[in-house]
Design a protein around this motif. Structure first.
Motif, PDB file in Angstrom:
ATOM      1  N   VAL A 170       1.409   0.570  -4.441  1.00 16.01           N
ATOM      2  CA  VAL A 170       1.825  -0.806  -4.133  1.00 16.01           C
ATOM      3  C   VAL A 170       2.017  -0.982  -2.628  1.00 16.01           C
ATOM      4  CG1 VAL A 170       3.717  -2.458  -4.395  1.00 16.01           C
ATOM      5  CG2 VAL A 170       2.806  -1.287  -6.399  1.00 16.01           C
ATOM      6  N   VAL A 171       2.605  -0.005  -1.978  1.00 18.22           N
ATOM      7  CA  VAL A 171       2.787  -0.080  -0.525  1.00 18.22           C
ATOM      8  C   VAL A 171       1.429  -0.072   0.183  1.00 18.22           C
ATOM      9  CG1 VAL A 171       3.655   1.175   1.486  1.00 18.22           C
ATOM     10  CG2 VAL A 171       5.115   0.875  -0.530  1.00 18.22           C
ATOM     11  N   ALA A 172       0.532   0.801  -0.238  1.00 14.90           N
ATOM     12  CA  ALA A 172      -0.784   0.909   0.406  1.00 14.90           C
ATOM     13  C   ALA A 172      -1.599  -0.372   0.240  1.00 14.90           C
ATOM     14  CB  ALA A 172      -1.545   2.097  -0.178  1.00 14.90           C
ATOM     15  N   GLN A 173      -1.391  -1.087  -0.860  1.00 11.41           N
ATOM     16  CA  GLN A 173      -2.205  -2.265  -1.169  1.00 11.41           C
ATOM     17  C   GLN A 173      -1.418  -3.570  -1.040  1.00 11.41           C
ATOM     18  OE1 GLN A 173      -4.213  -1.703  -4.940  1.00 11.41           O
ATOM     19  NE2 GLN A 173      -4.836   0.377  -4.436  1.00 11.41           N
ATOM     20  N   ALA A 174      -0.336  -3.529  -0.286  1.00  8.58           N
ATOM     21  CA  ALA A 174       0.572  -4.677  -0.208  1.00  8.58           C
ATOM     22  C   ALA A 174      -0.135  -5.968   0.185  1.00  8.58           C
ATOM     23  CB  ALA A 174       1.703  -4.370   0.785  1.00  8.58           C
ATOM     24  N   GLN A 175      -1.153  -5.893   1.047  1.00  5.68           N
ATOM     25  CA  GLN A 175      -1.815  -7.121   1.513  1.00  5.68           C
ATOM     26  C   GLN A 175      -2.530  -7.866   0.396  1.00  5.68           C
ATOM     27  OE1 GLN A 175      -5.457  -6.481   3.952  1.00  5.68           O
ATOM     28  NE2 GLN A 175      -5.057  -4.286   3.647  1.00  5.68           N
TER      29      GLN A 175
END
Length: 488
Positions: free
Chosen positions: A432-437
């Motif tokens: 989720v952090v890596a794909q936040a955008q």
């Protein structure tokens, strides 16, 4: 006839070209409009040039427009086709890379499993935006044809929350039927009649007839085991056929991701897969293939543009459902296919709210599903495991509920066979952090996820997977194609 078709994600150049030429194989459709839209102006320009060349070469009155303004493309459209890949190859790489750190080895990762669930989280907010625009500016009776994965989750969200007339389309059933016809020695796939039912990528050939003659399990097993190619490439599918009694539509590599038995130990993975092509089980195989295809297309674009100057050949119309559905709806020439829709009693032993893939007939009155199908118990049980994950994933994506998202991933059959709850919780935080955008619904959850990651003691490893191949260069691809051409 004159109407408008909007294609969202038209920058999927090869697939858009296929849909376009298929539709123009219907004589009544020559005077329609195609409205292309994509977030990439570069890809839009490429596909529009190709389609314009096709129109010009075939002296058609067909109109092609292209815009990055989705609402403009959708305005007045009678049919909307989605081919989107939200996050592109950048996000997709994380769908494969991050789960590998936790021991989860995926071949495709676009339907369920860790990668497919996160893919759904990226897609569903965008699907709902599409549906809002369709309701507001498209034709009153517009139909949404979704080709994008994860098929069941996207279609579920569009029907249940987008409130748009939606059907999900895939080609797995057709490809499986072609295999079966081939191993049985049919001269043409048309000699094979079948009932295939289940959920997308877990659909089962529950009845087979070759030229009217019933085909049983033993004959089918013997035919696959005797085939010089499929006996090696489809070992896992053949094993499932032996145990379940019916053949699955999905490729060897894809099917291995949905079951908790074949990819949970690295030493077992290589036993069941085949490395002759990505689709048979290679780690991250589809990511590699997609990357190579993109690079190849970018480099060889002038040749693709030149090829568009050839006349459309109706004899080469593909078996993708879209053109046949449109033809049936507009001309009343009945079409039989396999469609992803809400169950509503079509399959008796799957939940009513599930998105199932099953036979139906199309005419002017719409898509009419053949109801009252009962799956073999093992097939239904396997489908149920995925349906429960899909339902939780959709609800998590709608609510932006990271706790429910973690529970969905935990209940995934392959993830649950490989990872502990602590590993799943950390893995989801990391993804989720890596794909936040691409995950606006989780904006409020991101800071806490980052905080947990900074304090986590769960160990990970850098692992390429059990059967990883490197992305080939353009020069390597050219040499391989030249060798195949010379050999053929």
């Amino acid at each position: 006839m004159s109407f408008k078709i909007a294609i969202i994600g038209a920058g999927s150049v090869g697939f858009t070209k296929k849909l376009f030429t298929d539709i123009l194989c219907v004589p009544e459709f020559k005077d329609i409009e195609f409205a292309l839209t994509d977030v990439s102006e570069h890809n839009l320009a490429m596909i529009k040039a190709i389609l314009d060349r096709i129109v010009e070469a075939n002296r058609l009155p067909t109109r092609v427009t292209a815009t990055t303004n989705r609402r403009v493309a959708l305005e007045g459209a009678r049919y909307i086709i989605s081919c989107v890949r939200v996050g592109g190859l950048e996000a997709y790489a994380d769908d494969i890379r991050i789960p590998l750190k936790y021991g989860i080895d995926q071949c495709v990762g676009d339907t369920i499993c860790a990668g497919g669930i996160l893919y759904g989280q990226r897609n569903i907010p965008v699907i709902l935006d599409f549906c809002r625009d369709i309701r507001e500016v498209a034709d009153t009776n517009a139909k949404f044809l979704n080709y994008a994965n994860p098929m069941a989750m996207n279609t579920w969200a569009a029907i249940e929350y987008g409130k748009v007339d939606t059907v999900g389309l895939c080609h797995g059933v057709q490809h499986g039927a072609e295999q079966i016809a081939e191993v049985l020695g049919a001269k043409s796939p048309k000699e094979l009649d079948y009932v295939c039912s289940g959920i997308n990528h877990q659909t089962w050939f529950i009845e087979l007839r070759l030229n009217g003659r019933p085909i049983g399990k033993d004959e089918l097993v013997a035919a696959f085991e005797a085939h010089p190619v499929y006996s090696k490439q489809e070992k896992l599918r053949i094993d499932v056929l032996k145990r379940f009694g019916v053949y699955s539509t999905e490729s060897n590599g894809h099917l291995s991701e949905y079951l908790p038995w074949y990819r949970k130990r690295p030493e077992e993975i290589t036993r069941w897969i085949d490395m002759s092509d990505w689709i048979h089980g290679e780690t991250g195989g589809y990511l590699r293939y997609s990357t190579e295809t993109r690079n190849w297309f970018e480099t060889e674009y002038p040749q693709f543009l030149e090829a568009a100057s050839k006349p459309i050949d109706p004899a080469k119309r593909s078996n993708e459902h879209a053109s046949h559905i449109l033809e049936a709806l507009e001309t009343n020439r009945v079409y039989r296919g396999h469609f992803n829709v809400k169950n509503n009693g079509v399959i008796t032993n799957l939940p009513q709210d599930a998105i199932i893939e099953s036979p139906g007939f199309v005419d002017r009155f719409g898509i009419n599903m053949a109801a009252g199908i009962t799956l073999p118990e093992a097939c239904a049980a396997t489908c149920m495991a995925s349906i429960n994950v899909q339902r939780m994933s959709v609800h998590a994506a709608i609510a932006g509920d990271i706790d429910l998202l973690k529970l969905a991933v935990l209940h995934d059959p392959l993830v649950g066979a490989v990872s502990t709850p602590e590993e799943v919780w950390q893995m989801v935080d990391e993804m989720v952090v890596a794909q936040a955008q691409w995950l606006p619904q989780y904006a409020d959850a991101i800071p806490a996820a980052k905080e947990r990651l900074s304090k986590s003691k769960v160990k990970t490893r850098e692992w390429a997977g059990a059967a990883r191949r490197s992305v080939r260069s353009i020069e390597e691809l050219r040499a391989e194609k030249a060798a195949l051409k010379q050999a053929g």
